[in-house]
Design a protein around this motif. Structure first.
Motif, PDB file in Angstrom:
ATOM      1  N   GLY A   1       0.924  -1.189  -0.242  1.00  0.00           N
ATOM      2  CA  GLY A   1       0.299  -0.276  -0.132  1.00  0.00           C
ATOM      3  C   GLY A   1       1.178   1.242  -0.027  1.00  0.00           C
ATOM      4  O   GLY A   1       2.548   1.631  -0.469  1.00  0.00           O
ATOM      5  N   ASN A   2       0.356   2.227   0.114  1.00  0.00           N
ATOM      6  CA  ASN A   2       1.135   3.363   0.384  1.00  0.00           C
ATOM      7  C   ASN A   2       1.457   4.422   1.308  1.00  0.00           C
ATOM      8  O   ASN A   2       1.998   5.335   1.599  1.00  0.00           O
ATOM      9  CB  ASN A   2       0.346   4.385  -0.591  1.00  0.00           C
ATOM     10  CG  ASN A   2       0.403   4.088  -2.151  1.00  0.00           C
ATOM     11  OD1 ASN A   2       1.082   3.493  -2.503  1.00  0.00           O
ATOM     12  ND2 ASN A   2      -1.066   4.203  -2.757  1.00  0.00           N
ATOM     13  N   ASN A   3       0.866   3.138   2.435  1.00  0.00           N
ATOM     14  CA  ASN A   3       0.788   4.362   3.890  1.00  0.00           C
ATOM     15  C   ASN A   3       2.028   3.149   5.393  1.00  0.00           C
ATOM     16  O   ASN A   3       0.765   2.649   5.497  1.00  0.00           O
ATOM     17  CB  ASN A   3      -0.689   4.793   4.718  1.00  0.00           C
ATOM     18  CG  ASN A   3      -0.508   5.907   5.663  1.00  0.00           C
ATOM     19  OD1 ASN A   3      -0.056   5.513   6.888  1.00  0.00           O
ATOM     20  ND2 ASN A   3      -0.768   6.626   5.570  1.00  0.00           N
ATOM     21  N   VAL A   4       3.197   3.320   5.704  1.00  0.00           N
ATOM     22  CA  VAL A   4       3.502   2.812   5.830  1.00  0.00           C
ATOM     23  C   VAL A   4       2.596   2.588   7.990  1.00  0.00           C
ATOM     24  O   VAL A   4       2.364   1.876   8.355  1.00  0.00           O
ATOM     25  CB  VAL A   4       5.101   3.263   6.419  1.00  0.00           C
ATOM     26  CG1 VAL A   4       6.033   2.648   7.702  1.00  0.00           C
ATOM     27  CG2 VAL A   4       5.689   2.837   4.894  1.00  0.00           C
ATOM     28  N   ARG A   5       2.144   3.993   8.353  1.00  0.00           N
ATOM     29  CA  ARG A   5       1.728   4.203   9.184  1.00  0.00           C
ATOM     30  C   ARG A   5       0.437   3.609   9.726  1.00  0.00           C
ATOM     31  O   ARG A   5      -0.139   2.615  10.728  1.00  0.00           O
ATOM     32  CB  ARG A   5       1.170   5.249   9.469  1.00  0.00           C
ATOM     33  CG  ARG A   5       2.705   5.554  10.274  1.00  0.00           C
ATOM     34  CD  ARG A   5       2.378   7.704  10.972  1.00  0.00           C
ATOM     35  NE  ARG A   5       4.010   8.254  10.786  1.00  0.00           N
ATOM     36  CZ  ARG A   5       3.809   9.658  11.609  1.00  0.00           C
ATOM     37  NH1 ARG A   5       2.307  10.371  11.552  1.00  0.00           N
ATOM     38  NH2 ARG A   5       4.899   9.800  12.227  1.00  0.00           N
TER      39      ARG A   5
ATOM     40  N   ALA B   1       2.643  -1.921   3.215  1.00  0.00           N
ATOM     41  CA  ALA B   1       4.262  -1.716   3.068  1.00  0.00           C
ATOM     42  C   ALA B   1       4.429  -1.307   1.572  1.00  0.00           C
ATOM     43  O   ALA B   1       3.881  -1.414   0.594  1.00  0.00           O
ATOM     44  CB  ALA B   1       4.458  -3.613   2.432  1.00  0.00           C
ATOM     45  N   LYS B   2       5.087   0.000   1.812  1.00  0.00           N
ATOM     46  CA  LYS B   2       5.218   0.709   1.408  1.00  0.00           C
ATOM     47  C   LYS B   2       5.973   0.845  -0.075  1.00  0.00           C
ATOM     48  O   LYS B   2       7.720   0.887   0.811  1.00  0.00           O
ATOM     49  CB  LYS B   2       5.573   2.483   1.382  1.00  0.00           C
ATOM     50  CG  LYS B   2       5.387   3.049   0.379  1.00  0.00           C
ATOM     51  CD  LYS B   2       5.535   4.930   0.692  1.00  0.00           C
ATOM     52  CE  LYS B   2       5.030   6.069  -0.468  1.00  0.00           C
ATOM     53  NZ  LYS B   2       5.791   6.469  -1.233  1.00  0.00           N
ATOM     54  N   LEU B   3       6.342   0.254  -1.039  1.00  0.00           N
ATOM     55  CA  LEU B   3       7.058  -0.372  -1.638  1.00  0.00           C
ATOM     56  C   LEU B   3       7.706   0.414  -3.413  1.00  0.00           C
ATOM     57  O   LEU B   3       8.391   0.412  -4.516  1.00  0.00           O
ATOM     58  CB  LEU B   3       6.491  -1.536  -3.236  1.00  0.00           C
ATOM     59  CG  LEU B   3       6.896  -3.349  -1.956  1.00  0.00           C
ATOM     60  CD1 LEU B   3       6.568  -3.848  -2.314  1.00  0.00           C
ATOM     61  CD2 LEU B   3       7.515  -2.808  -0.334  1.00  0.00           C
ATOM     62  N   THR B   4       6.723   1.130  -3.479  1.00  0.00           N
ATOM     63  CA  THR B   4       6.849   2.514  -4.908  1.00  0.00           C
ATOM     64  C   THR B   4       8.194   3.450  -3.477  1.00  0.00           C
ATOM     65  O   THR B   4       8.219   4.182  -3.319  1.00  0.00           O
ATOM     66  CB  THR B   4       5.514   3.271  -4.573  1.00  0.00           C
ATOM     67  OG1 THR B   4       5.286   3.851  -3.747  1.00  0.00           O
ATOM     68  CG2 THR B   4       4.087   2.371  -5.031  1.00  0.00           C
ATOM     69  N   PRO B   5       7.965   4.660  -4.779  1.00  0.00           N
ATOM     70  CA  PRO B   5       9.181   4.965  -5.050  1.00  0.00           C
ATOM     71  C   PRO B   5       9.277   6.308  -4.552  1.00  0.00           C
ATOM     72  O   PRO B   5       7.662   6.836  -4.010  1.00  0.00           O
ATOM     73  CB  PRO B   5       9.277   6.084  -6.359  1.00  0.00           C
ATOM     74  CG  PRO B   5       9.404   4.741  -7.300  1.00  0.00           C
ATOM     75  CD  PRO B   5       8.452   4.730  -6.883  1.00  0.00           C
ATOM     76  N   GLY B   6       9.721   6.715  -3.318  1.00  0.00           N
ATOM     77  CA  GLY B   6       9.110   7.684  -2.035  1.00  0.00           C
ATOM     78  C   GLY B   6      11.067   8.997  -2.046  1.00  0.00           C
ATOM     79  O   GLY B   6      11.806   8.433  -2.433  1.00  0.00           O
ATOM     80  N   THR B   7      10.340  10.553  -0.742  1.00  0.00           N
ATOM     81  CA  THR B   7      11.419  11.066  -1.146  1.00  0.00           C
ATOM     82  C   THR B   7      12.514  10.161   0.453  1.00  0.00           C
ATOM     83  O   THR B   7      11.777   9.887   0.912  1.00  0.00           O
ATOM     84  CB  THR B   7      10.878  12.549  -0.015  1.00  0.00           C
ATOM     85  OG1 THR B   7       9.916  12.388   0.708  1.00  0.00           O
ATOM     86  CG2 THR B   7      10.090  13.072  -1.368  1.00  0.00           C
TER      87      THR B   7
END
Length: 389
Positions: free
Chosen positions: A350-354, A358-364
């Motif tokens: 998904g997009n929210n670790v909190r 599990a966030k597997l996409t690119p991020g800062t």
């Protein structure tokens, strides 16, 4: 490489092996801590154990391999090995988790008597110059892997230069052969190909992210090649985004006294302009009951909210080097070359670790200013993106 290996060995009798400070600053990390198999996974049923600074593959058990839980791409790998009279083993690199490691990646031979691919060879790809190694003695093995180029040195002598495009990325492994005892020690690696993401002059490539609740917003400055921050909360994030990578940086937590342990962190795969998002590799050099194995608040190198550091290695008011490896669901952190965390996110993607995704996409990548007592310096921030298999 001889002096480096000998220095590392002298520390092996301690609770954990340690790297010389200069080597840690150069980006070397230990794959074997001298005491445990932390950071390794046994595949195939062979018997392995650690004793006295040595990683031992016992004669009992079927063929198999012991692999790192962290995959690597380009690197210099050095180790020492000791074999018997007709010893047969090998070092795997860039191998997949599943399948035969010499087929999904590469096997570098440890077997003097092989008629075509003796010790130092890239098995089934390129033979090495033949060397005769005394059984029962320690020998050094160095592998340099950069893109499709490979170099091997045995006891400081170059025995192989080869090229092959098959595998770009994967695990490092040690081969277990039934009926053969093999020993390894001083297994260290330096990632290659890292590029600077902080030029030591200004904050180009970085953006400040503040929060309305900050009574004292962080002050970020650059002086003398250092990125300095005081006060907070807030964060400084990269303008570029990253998914799988190896990041190395030097950090100094500037304590004002015995009871002050500055709190900070490095956020990974964060959402741009979103406050404190993604995974966090903690910075806090504090522990309980005078025991470095009892970190406070996950401790430096811990994966915040997920896995505490197994030991506090760094000290306040002194620069330490942190290495963060992120590959898919797997995160691992080294502090001064010592691996302190090794974690695989078990949550659904998904997009929210909190929210336990599990966030597997690119991020800062972000540097945290935690609170009004924040006072830290950063330098030598460099990163390399990891390829996909």
């Amino acid at each position: 490489m001889r002096p480096f290996a000998l220095i590392l060995t002298l520390f092996a009798a301690a609770a954990f092996a340690q790297l010389p400070e200069k080597k840690a600053q150069e980006g070397w990390i230990m794959l074997f801590d001298g005491q445990t198999t932390f950071g390794w996974q046994n595949e195939g049923g062979g018997k392995w154990h650690a004793e006295g600074g040595v990683l031992v593959g016992e004669p009992e058990g079927p063929d198999g391999w012991l692999r790192t839980t962290t995959p690597f791409a380009d690197f210099v790998l050095t180790l020492e090995f000791r074999k018997g009279e007709a010893g047969n083993s090998g070092v795997f690199i860039r191998s997949a988790r599943d399948g035969a490691p010499h087929e999904t990646g590469y096997e570098f031979q440890i077997w003097d008597e092989h008629p075509e691919f003796p010790t130092g060879s890239m098995v089934n790809h390129a033979p090495a110059k033949r060397v005769k190694l005394a059984p029962g003695k320690w020998h050094t093995y160095e592998i340099r892997a950069l893109a499709d180029s490979f170099q091997v040195s045995i006891n400081g002598r170059r025995v192989l230069d080869a090229k092959d495009p098959k595998a770009k990325f994967g695990f490092i492994g040690l081969q277990h052969k039934e009926g053969q005892r093999i020993e390894f020690r001083n297994i260290v690696l330096r990632p290659l190909g890292l590029s600077s993401i902080f030029d030591g002059r200004d904050l180009r490539g970085w953006s400040k992210v503040d929060t309305p609740r900050a009574k004292e917003p962080p002050v970020w400055s650059v002086k003398g090649g250092l990125l300095h921050v005081e006060k907070g909360p807030g964060q400084l994030e990269t303008e570029a985004t990253y998914d799988d990578f190896i990041l190395q940086l030097d950090v100094r937590a500037n304590s004002s006294g015995p009871g002050h342990h500055p709190n900070s962190g490095v956020f990974l795969r964060g959402d741009p302009k979103v406050f404190w998002s993604g995974y966090e590799s903690q910075i806090r050099n504090e522990y309980k009951d005078d025991d470095p194995t009892q970190p406070v608040d996950f401790g430096t190198g811990g994966i915040y909210h997920h896995q505490p550091a197994r030991k506090i290695v760094a000290k306040d008011n002194t620069f330490f080097t942190k290495t963060i490896a992120a590959s898919g669901r797997h995160l691992a952190v080294w502090v001064n070359g010592h691996q302190v965390s090794d974690w695989e996110d078990p949550n659904p993607e998904g997009n929210n670790v909190r929210q336990k995704q599990a966030k597997l996409t690119p991020g800062t990548i972000s540097l945290q200013a935690h609170d009004p007592t924040t006072n830290l310096d950063f330098r030598n921030l460099r990163i390399v993106r990891l390829p996909k298999r």
